[in-house]
Design an enzyme around this catalytic site. Structure first.
Site: not given
Length: 681
Positions: A50, A375, A405, A435, A468, A564, A592
């Site tokens: 991270n 993704r 990304r 997205h 997730y 979160r 998530h």
């Protein structure tokens, strides 16, 4: 009592500092002895990974602002220079805590369990000889020592590469030189097994290289050797309207990322000042962007230890629930007609999503499939199903976001594979990232065309669906299906549709609709005294939404937020946000899911956080939960998450987080025990 004054910088927490507080909560999990040992190592790795991304994107962006001039101050009013100073002030003690966690907590605990990380120079002689032999055969051939002097330009240091700065002396002349050796962690594991020793005996590869430098600098005296690592700007900026081919432009941007402007120099504490200063000068970095640590550098690579096959040192596995429709051996798609089915991953299996697409690929009644992909990961069963569908004569359209990304390479590969299979591939919209998580299956049935829709909060990624927490909804609701059809027409054609029947779509209407619902709860509070807002999301940054929540609190509405990660809202300010609570859960699974619930009874799910990028620069979808049983189940899930006093942290007005005092309700553990799958939690 304070009064709410929109725009007052004191009302907002700085985004970058809030992110650091999130990563601090991740680090706390590495200290938490209630986790199995290798899970603690995993959290330390995630903390470090991270942090790498934070420097590559956020700190690099601040550095660009300092160089070019900030266009607009953030809501908290801090200048880029002030943010850089504040970031360093927060991170230095946090890095010391990371070091303490590794040296005092994890290393001794690992050794007790037979996982030993050795120092290369203190290994037994026979082990050193075996390691040296392996070094000479496997590592030595790919090393390229590069001297740094007026005749040799400073070598290119690629992003996140691990390097050794080596000071050598010519014994014949007394002349000294500084050289750089790149450690080939992209070709060889970071942690090597020590030959001849039973069990898990490991040594860091950079120590092996350092112990055998005499083979690289023959005839020279190696005086000292120190590791260093450079983090570079990895935020690609693509001028889409100037790019004739977006795919090629993204590929070129990926290559540029390797040599973007430096954002951080990380060195070991043993490195002398003259080497550190020389490296920083060559990289053009001021002291504020040079960070020292006791080592090892690049702790994201500790995931190699977390991956060791020791089930006794990991979380116990559990079997996700599978709805009955997918266990009978009969076609599932017809069983979904006329009803809604909700899946809450990973407590519910992701397999039904894959199964529906595979079934659709072979179902003669299915005419077309349309899918967004953000993704999807490697070896994607979702992509395989889409290619099978095309091979079976279905019309298949895939909207692949090439600009996701750090997943650009994966997505480019899948885009080419899908195109090769004859799938209609669209790369998204100019200036916007797609997205939204949406799939549409068009099926011809006895009474006409039926559209089956899957909408979700997370990616169509079977791997991340195991770790997730995300929600997916199957529905044949005609209005939602029509909305999704219209959305795909926007994504693939030139439609400018801005109004939808039931779904909320960014950037055209989502912010306006969310703000209207918050205002609706304010009116409800005034009229009936029972205004209520419960939001669960990953990040809360958007100032307009924050201001609206302040107004709701000021009007007496109870607002419970579970955020979160980044939260720029300050709860608990008298007269402004005293009716707002903010908690954050960091646990076994990455929280998530996005859930937006209102006192009116409406519950929205979807892909969007309340951030300017989601509301203004992405195509996002929030969708309503229409089924009363599913809606009631989700509200119960929200209540349990708000009751969590084991993994939840409560946000204080000053931006720090505190642990609850009790510790009896772990929401994720409750979900494993109580989530049955199917039509409601």
């Amino acid at each position: 009592m304070a009064a709410f004054t929109p725009g007052d910088p004191a009302l907002y927490i700085n985004r970058e500092l809030s992110w650091i507080e999130f990563d601090r909560r991740v680090l706390e999990e590495a200290f938490d002895r209630t986790h199995p040992l290798l899970e603690r190592v995993k959290f330390l790795s995630i903390f470090s990974s991270n942090l790498d991304e934070f420097f590559m994107i956020r700190v690099a962006g601040l550095r660009r602002q300092i160089a070019c001039g900030a266009l607009e101050a953030p809501p908290d009013g801090m200048s880029p220079q002030e943010q850089m100073q504040a970031i360093r002030k927060r991170l230095v003690p946090l890095l010391q805590e990371r070091q303490r966690c590794w040296e005092e907590e994890l290393l001794p605990a690992l050794e007790k369990e037979g996982i030993v990380v050795h120092r290369a120079k203190v290994l037994p002689e026979t082990a050193q000889e075996a390691i040296r032999k392996r070094f000479f055969e496997e590592v030595f051939p790919v090393l390229t020592p590069m001297v740094i002097d007026p005749c040799h330009p400073f070598p290119a240091i690629s992003n996140l590469s691990l390097n050794l700065a080596v000071a050598v002396r010519n014994p014949a002349t007394g002349e000294r030189a500084l050289a750089r050796v790149k450690v080939p962690t992209d070709l060889i594991p970071r942690l090597l097994r020590v030959p001849g020793m039973e069990g898990h005996h490991l040594v860091f590869i950079e120590e092996v290289v350092a112990a055998n430098l005499d083979l690289l600098f023959v005839g020279m005296e190696v005086e000292e050797c120190h590791a260093f690592r450079v983090t570079r700007d990895a935020d690609m900026e693509i001028e889409e309207d100037e790019a004739s081919d977006l795919l090629t432009a993204v590929e070129e941007g990926m290559e540029l990322r390797r040599r973007g402007a430096p954002a951080r120099l990380a060195v070991t504490t043993s490195m002398p000042g003259w080497i550190r200063e020389r490296l920083a000068a060559h990289l053009g970095l001021p002291p504020i962007q040079v960070y020292t640590t006791g080592g090892p550098l690049g702790m994201a690579d500790l995931m190699e230890i977390a991956g060791i096959d020791r089930p006794d040192l990991k979380d116990p596995p559990f079997l996700p629930a599978v709805p009955a429709e997918f266990t009978r051996g009969t076609p599932a798609i017809p069983a979904l007609s006329g009803r809604d089915l909700l899946l809450y991953h990973p407590y519910d299996s992701f397999a039904p999503v894959v199964a529906v697409l595979r079934e659709a690929a072979h179902d003669p009644a299915v005419l077309a499939i349309k899918q967004t992909l953000y993704r999807v990961g490697p070896n994607s069963p979702i992509v395989a199903a889409l290619m099978e569908a095309r091979q079976n004569g279905k019309q298949v359209t895939a909207i692949i976001e090439l600009k996701a990304r750090f997943d650009e390479e994966n997505n480019i590969g899948w885009a080419r594979a899908l195109e090769g299979a004859g799938v209609h591939v669209v790369y998204g919209l100019t200036g916007l990232k797609v997205h939204a998580k949406v799939c549409l299956i068009v099926r011809k049935e006895r009474d006409g065309i039926v559209r089956y829709v899957h909408l979700g909060t997370g990616n169509y990624n079977a791997q991340s669906a195991r770790v997730y927490t995300d929600i997916g909804l199957f529905t044949t609701d005609p209005a939602i299906a029509a909305d999704v059809s219209d959305l795909f027409n926007v994504l693939t054609g030139v439609s400018r549709k801005a109004d939808y029947r039931k779904i909320l779509v960014a950037p055209v209407s989502m912010r306006k609709e969310i703000l209207a619902r918050i205002e609706g709860e304010i009116e409800r509070q005034r009229a009936h005294g029972d205004g209520r807002i419960i939001f669960k999301m990953n990040a809360l940054v958007d100032r307009e939404c924050i201001d609206a929540l302040y107004r709701a609190s000021e009007a007496g509405v109870q607002v419970d937020l579970q955020v979160r990660g980044i939260c720029c809202l300050r709860p608990g300010i008298p007269g402004v946000s005293e009716r707002i609570t903010v908690t954050s859960i960091v646990g076994r699974f990455l929280e998530h899911a996005r859930i937006y619930a209102f006192g009116s009874g409406e519950v929205l799910l979807g892909s969007a956080d309340l951030m300017p990028r989601n509301l203004d620069r992405r195509v996002e979808v929030l969708f309503p939960v229409e089924d009363p049983a599913i809606r009631a189940g989700l509200l119960r899930v929200l209540a349990v998450h708000l009751e969590d006093d084991v993994k939840a942290r409560r946000l204080r007005p000053d931006g720090s987080y505190e642990r609850p005092e009790t510790g009896t309700c772990n929401a994720q553990t409750w979900m494993i025990a109580h989530r049955p799958g199917g039509e409601g939690p």
